[in-house]
Design an enzyme around this catalytic site. Sequence first.
Site, short mmCIF file in Angstrom:
data_model
loop_
_atom_site.label_atom_id
_atom_site.label_comp_id
_atom_site.label_asym_id
_atom_site.label_seq_id
_atom_site.Cartn_x
_atom_site.Cartn_y
_atom_site.Cartn_z
N GLY A 1 -6.23 -12.18 -20.15
CA GLY A 1 -5.28 -12.38 -20.97
C GLY A 1 -6.10 -11.85 -22.77
O GLY A 1 -7.18 -11.74 -22.58
N ASN A 2 -5.31 -12.06 -23.64
CA ASN A 2 -5.90 -11.76 -25.08
C ASN A 2 -5.21 -12.64 -25.83
O ASN A 2 -4.54 -13.57 -25.58
CB ASN A 2 -6.06 -10.51 -25.46
CG ASN A 2 -4.50 -9.83 -25.64
OD1 ASN A 2 -3.81 -10.51 -26.29
ND2 ASN A 2 -4.13 -8.83 -24.91
N ARG A 3 -5.61 -12.79 -27.02
CA ARG A 3 -5.28 -13.84 -28.04
C ARG A 3 -4.24 -13.75 -28.96
O ARG A 3 -3.80 -14.16 -29.87
CB ARG A 3 -6.47 -14.16 -28.79
CG ARG A 3 -7.56 -14.96 -28.30
CD ARG A 3 -8.87 -14.91 -29.11
NE ARG A 3 -8.99 -15.47 -30.35
CZ ARG A 3 -8.97 -16.45 -31.00
NH1 ARG A 3 -9.04 -17.60 -30.09
NH2 ARG A 3 -8.98 -16.54 -32.13
#
Length: 415
Positions: free
Chosen positions: A215-217
Amino acid sequence: MRVLLGVTGGIAAYKVAMVVRRLKADGHAVRVIPTEASLNFVGRATWEALSGEPATTQTFDNVPSVEHVRLGQRADIVLVAPATADFLASAARGEARDLLGNALLATHAPVVFAPAMHTEMWNHPATVANVATLRTRGAHVIEPAVGRLTGPDSGPGRLPEPDEIVDALYAVAGDAGVVLEPSSETRPWGDLAGVSIVISAGGTREPIDAVRFLGNRSSGHQGFALAEAARERGARVTVVAANVQLPLGEGIARVDVESSEQLGAAVKSAAATADVVIMAAAVADFRPAAVSGTKLKKKADAGLTLELVQTEDILASLVRERRERQVIVGFAAETGDDAASAAAYARQKARRKGADLLVFNEVGATRGFGDVPNSVTFYDADGVAQGAASGTKLHVAHAVLDAIAQLAVSEQSLR
Ligand code: CTP
């Protein structure tokens, strides 16, 4: 038609609720600007509930959308009811003391005043002179009715009945050539009324196995702020939200997705009928080549090598398959390195992606993510800077929409 209704501080303000009712029943869009003093008689909630629009009083209430000018510019007709002696004086002097004063100065639409006050005030030479000034400038001042006033007094100065005010308004609109047909849009006050916008927001998750993902932020705050701002400005908005834990306001369609593949499918399907597509989501560039249906187990002390394959570049596909005159906007969250600055990478990306607008912001581990102020620059498809904005994500959202509205007007693609 779009009726801008100024309500000033007199007891007769209560009767004007019925004016809003009738105008709405006749299919018109009404936006009420109460003066601060009028809120002593009828509260903001009444105006908002009856009109279905925000009822702002102050010039500085909604600065990013330049309401003090926009409301006057977009009005088909302006009605001030009740108009107090004090307000007539202020209008005759051309003052911009509050949002209503500003709107009156910014409008080219016909203006109708429905005064209400005590007979002495109506007959006072100052009021007589102010009314004459307003009439000389082309405003229509309805003669007050004769009858019971506040307290035991009676005489000329009474606000005419709601139906008489509306009939007078329609007569002025008719004479001025304003089309009286009801407005068909739900929120026709905004500059994006009738425009359909798809916004992707959040960050994708690419499954590795039954429980893990890459995932990412991205939090989705900027995309959601865009959705709220676009809705406020009258657009029909669909949000494709990738793993966003935030609520969305009423009247915004929401499709929740997880992976880049799901996001691509949802955005493309919504884009098929959209005027504008904004790709604000942080989409994974890579996904695991194979997804295990069960949880991957540790094997002794061996490490794990994941094979990743590229995901589809959704923005590039949208640009390639765009509908005629569709406006496509990308986002680029960049970091700089030894070879080039973040802005230089953004300019390259703008040229490579070919979107009408690329909104660039510099990010880092502690910059750009979450509910924090944002600072952006817009590049066109040639990598040329077209503007910049910084502030809250809502402020940035309005600036992005301003740029989109301008693009759309220059390409005649909206409306
Ligand atoms: N984007 C997309 N599909 C992808 C990756 C990104 O549609 N698979 C969109 C994003 O929503 C954003 C824009 O492309 O609007 C730029 O995203 P970014 O991740 O900054 O760019 P990349 O295409 O990933 O380019 P690079 O890896 O070279 O930075």
